[in-house]
Design a protein around this motif. Structure first.
Motif, PDB file in Angstrom:
ATOM      1  N   UNK A 295      20.077 -32.368 -16.036  1.00  0.00           N
ATOM      2  CA  UNK A 295      19.909 -32.964 -14.545  1.00  0.00           C
ATOM      3  C   UNK A 295      18.435 -32.526 -14.518  1.00  0.00           C
ATOM      4  N   UNK A 296      18.118 -31.298 -14.630  1.00  0.00           N
ATOM      5  CA  UNK A 296      16.627 -30.701 -14.428  1.00  0.00           C
ATOM      6  C   UNK A 296      15.677 -31.693 -15.387  1.00  0.00           C
ATOM      7  N   UNK A 297      15.971 -31.958 -16.370  1.00  0.00           N
ATOM      8  CA  UNK A 297      14.980 -32.572 -17.265  1.00  0.00           C
ATOM      9  C   UNK A 297      14.760 -34.074 -16.771  1.00  0.00           C
ATOM     10  N   UNK A 298      16.003 -34.554 -16.334  1.00  0.00           N
ATOM     11  CA  UNK A 298      15.875 -35.890 -15.480  1.00  0.00           C
ATOM     12  C   UNK A 298      14.835 -35.798 -14.522  1.00  0.00           C
ATOM     13  N   UNK A 299      15.012 -34.832 -13.526  1.00  0.00           N
ATOM     14  CA  UNK A 299      14.196 -34.768 -12.315  1.00  0.00           C
ATOM     15  C   UNK A 299      12.777 -34.546 -12.727  1.00  0.00           C
ATOM     16  N   UNK A 300      12.548 -33.905 -13.966  1.00  0.00           N
ATOM     17  CA  UNK A 300      11.231 -34.016 -14.590  1.00  0.00           C
ATOM     18  C   UNK A 300      10.581 -35.270 -14.909  1.00  0.00           C
ATOM     19  N   UNK A 301      11.329 -36.027 -15.560  1.00  0.00           N
ATOM     20  CA  UNK A 301      11.183 -37.572 -15.899  1.00  0.00           C
ATOM     21  C   UNK A 301      10.892 -38.208 -14.708  1.00  0.00           C
ATOM     22  N   UNK A 302      11.561 -38.191 -13.539  1.00  0.00           N
ATOM     23  CA  UNK A 302      11.556 -38.861 -12.216  1.00  0.00           C
ATOM     24  C   UNK A 302       9.862 -38.551 -11.709  1.00  0.00           C
ATOM     25  N   UNK A 303       9.645 -37.262 -11.611  1.00  0.00           N
ATOM     26  CA  UNK A 303       8.618 -36.600 -11.213  1.00  0.00           C
ATOM     27  C   UNK A 303       7.297 -37.258 -11.817  1.00  0.00           C
TER      28      UNK A 303
ATOM     29  N   UNK B 110       9.321 -32.021 -21.811  1.00  0.00           N
ATOM     30  CA  UNK B 110      10.629 -31.604 -21.732  1.00  0.00           C
ATOM     31  C   UNK B 110      10.723 -30.479 -22.748  1.00  0.00           C
ATOM     32  N   UNK B 111       9.875 -30.247 -23.588  1.00  0.00           N
ATOM     33  CA  UNK B 111      10.167 -29.109 -24.683  1.00  0.00           C
ATOM     34  C   UNK B 111       9.702 -27.885 -24.156  1.00  0.00           C
ATOM     35  N   UNK B 112       8.338 -28.164 -23.419  1.00  0.00           N
ATOM     36  CA  UNK B 112       7.936 -26.844 -22.689  1.00  0.00           C
ATOM     37  C   UNK B 112       8.659 -26.361 -21.647  1.00  0.00           C
ATOM     38  N   UNK B 113       9.226 -27.081 -20.912  1.00  0.00           N
ATOM     39  CA  UNK B 113      10.152 -26.844 -19.748  1.00  0.00           C
ATOM     40  C   UNK B 113      11.468 -26.019 -20.360  1.00  0.00           C
ATOM     41  N   UNK B 114      11.907 -26.648 -21.315  1.00  0.00           N
ATOM     42  CA  UNK B 114      13.199 -26.195 -22.063  1.00  0.00           C
ATOM     43  C   UNK B 114      12.741 -24.818 -22.662  1.00  0.00           C
ATOM     44  N   UNK B 115      11.495 -24.634 -23.362  1.00  0.00           N
ATOM     45  CA  UNK B 115      11.008 -23.249 -23.575  1.00  0.00           C
ATOM     46  C   UNK B 115      11.158 -22.217 -22.465  1.00  0.00           C
ATOM     47  N   UNK B 116      10.563 -22.646 -21.242  1.00  0.00           N
ATOM     48  CA  UNK B 116      10.648 -21.993 -20.205  1.00  0.00           C
ATOM     49  C   UNK B 116      11.889 -21.513 -19.695  1.00  0.00           C
ATOM     50  N   UNK B 117      12.942 -22.295 -19.695  1.00  0.00           N
ATOM     51  CA  UNK B 117      14.133 -22.112 -19.322  1.00  0.00           C
ATOM     52  C   UNK B 117      15.160 -21.559 -20.331  1.00  0.00           C
ATOM     53  N   UNK B 118      14.688 -21.203 -21.253  1.00  0.00           N
ATOM     54  CA  UNK B 118      15.775 -20.763 -22.178  1.00  0.00           C
ATOM     55  C   UNK B 118      16.207 -19.511 -22.173  1.00  0.00           C
ATOM     56  N   UNK B 119      15.399 -18.669 -21.614  1.00  0.00           N
ATOM     57  CA  UNK B 119      15.746 -17.103 -21.119  1.00  0.00           C
ATOM     58  C   UNK B 119      16.848 -16.949 -19.946  1.00  0.00           C
ATOM     59  N   UNK B 120      16.721 -18.015 -18.966  1.00  0.00           N
ATOM     60  CA  UNK B 120      17.569 -18.086 -18.031  1.00  0.00           C
ATOM     61  C   UNK B 120      19.028 -18.823 -18.436  1.00  0.00           C
TER      62      UNK B 120
ATOM     63  N   UNK C 218       4.562 -27.451 -18.917  1.00  0.00           N
ATOM     64  CA  UNK C 218       5.356 -28.648 -18.453  1.00  0.00           C
ATOM     65  C   UNK C 218       4.432 -29.281 -17.379  1.00  0.00           C
ATOM     66  N   UNK C 219       4.294 -28.453 -16.169  1.00  0.00           N
ATOM     67  CA  UNK C 219       3.722 -29.035 -15.042  1.00  0.00           C
ATOM     68  C   UNK C 219       2.211 -29.632 -15.295  1.00  0.00           C
TER      69      UNK C 219
END
Length: 436
Positions: free
Chosen positions: A235-243, A334-344, A307-308
């Protein structure tokens, strides 16, 4: 006798589709190999000569001049504009407009200029548009009927995508899935499959082009919690694509309005903005394709807001009239956002980077089946069940937004969306704004 005639006609049509699909694949695969090799070379030149970024505004003037003077053709009182990029190819599939044979060479030149001077873009868009141009040339030379014209255009799209990413199966489906949302023309499967595979083998086997490899080292064990997390991040990645899509199209519409569709002025100002942004971040990691950081996101930590930065750089580059592809920038985001989220999320880094890469593309391109098949080909089938869920969730939650406003909606993604069948994404968005 009638049965024999039917079988005879069937094999004649089958033979034609295989022949034309193969012919399109040979040409598109060869010119895509040239695109990939030239892009890599120009990218290396830019990285070794950082000062070239200062020439991006002047490069924008050249790109704008090319499209304004050589990219427009009026046929039957209708403007066929190569500056519409993939949207013109989609309109060609729907029979609304005509794909220009000059479109491929023009977008190649524009992409080379954009890459050399540091615009943030990919390359598959150029491959798809060249595929459409080659298909149009085949249509014209062999005087194909209206039905076959659409099928051959989809074959050109498939050949370009399959050759550009080294993913022939995904390419075959992408050609059928790209033009329409909610419906695929399976009649085109055979020529699309042939064109995609031939294009892929021409690029890799005949011209020895090597594609970038992304490796997922570890996949989490299946559990309800794991799937719940996959759905959440999708869902977060879909919001990224919309943005990204909304910002990119918003910049395009605003810049066209301000400069009255003068592509030279738009691209010049866009180039200036990219130069300023590059100086602000003191790095050229977000110029060009950004493959180094994209690969890094699978192995080690990247800047948390990479990603931003890529989202803004790409939206400004393409929104102001530069050209190229949007898949690789979406992969990067998407990959860099995933990298940022992997710890959380307590997921393996390479797994979440890969998931973000594919899910962001699925939501932006509205091609969940092609995106899923692309993941299977890129990652050797690892995490099959997770990628299937991620592609569908991102596709559904991205709503009726997308990279290409000309995509026609044949069926709403959900009953929650009040969309009429046959509307384009652009029409749906305009109706939504008018109702607000």
């Amino acid at each position: 006798m009638n049965i024999n005639l039917k079988y005879k006609n069937f094999f004649i049509v089958l033979g034609q589709w295989i022949f034309f699909g193969g012919l399109i694949g040979i040409v598109v695969g060869s010119v895509t190999a040239f695109l990939l090799e030239t892009n890599d070379f120009l990218g290396e030149v830019r990285e070794e000569s950082g000062w070239l970024i200062l020439l991006l505004p002047l490069g924008g003037i050249v790109v704008g001049y090319i499209y304004m003077n050589y990219g427009k053709v009026y046929l039957n009182n209708t403007l066929h504009d190569a500056a519409e990029l993939n949207n013109l190819v989609i309109d060609g599939v729907h029979g609304k407009k005509k794909v220009l044979m000059r479109m491929g060479p023009i977008v190649y030149l524009g992409t080379f200029i954009t890459v050399l001077f540091g615009g943030s873009t990919g390359r598959e868009g150029a491959a798809v548009q060249m595929g459409g141009s080659v298909a149009e040339a085949v249509n014209k030379f062999f005087k194909a009927n209206k039905s076959n014209t659409k099928i051959f255009l989809m074959s050109g799209i498939s050949a370009g995508f399959g050759a550009a990413f080294g993913a022939p199966i995904a390419g075959a489906v992408f050609g059928m899935e790209m033009a329409t949302l909610g419906k695929m023309k399976f009649e085109a499967l055979i020529p699309c499959l042939v064109a995609s595979f031939v294009g892929y083998y021409m690029t890799t086997a005949a011209w020895k082009v090597e594609h970038t490899e992304f490796i997922i080292h570890t996949v989490p064990e299946a559990s309800m919690i794991t799937f719940a997390k996959v759905i959440l991040v999708s869902v977060i990645f879909s919001l990224l694509s919309i943005s990204y899509c909304q910002l990119r199209h918003g910049i395009q519409k605003t810049s066209e309005k301000i400069f009255k569709k003068n592509h030279m002025k738009r691209a010049f100002v866009g180039g200036l903005i990219i130069v300023v942004l590059t100086l602000i971040v003191s790095s050229q990691d977000y110029n060009g394709r950004g493959l180094d950081m994209l690969e890094q996101s699978f192995k080690e930590d990247v800047p948390p807001f990479a990603f931003l930065a890529k989202l803004v750089f790409t939206a400004v580059t393409l929104g102001t009239g530069f050209v190229g592809g949007e898949a690789i920038p979406l992969f990067f985001m998407g990959a860099t956002l995933g990298n940022t989220l992997h710890t959380f999320m307590d997921f393996p880094m390479s797994f979440l980077a890969g998931l973000g890469m594919i899910a962001a593309f699925s939501g932006g391109a509205n091609t969940p089946i092609a995106a899923f098949l692309l993941a299977m080909e890129m990652f050797d089938g690892k995490g099959l069940e997770y990628f299937f869920v991620a592609c569908l969730v991102s596709f559904i939650f991205s709503g009726h937004h997308g990279l290409w406003p000309s995509q026609k909606i044949y069926g709403p993604k959900s009953s929650l969306y009040n969309i009429a069948n046959g509307e384009t994404i652009d029409q749906a968005e305009k109706k939504k704004k008018s109702n607000v």
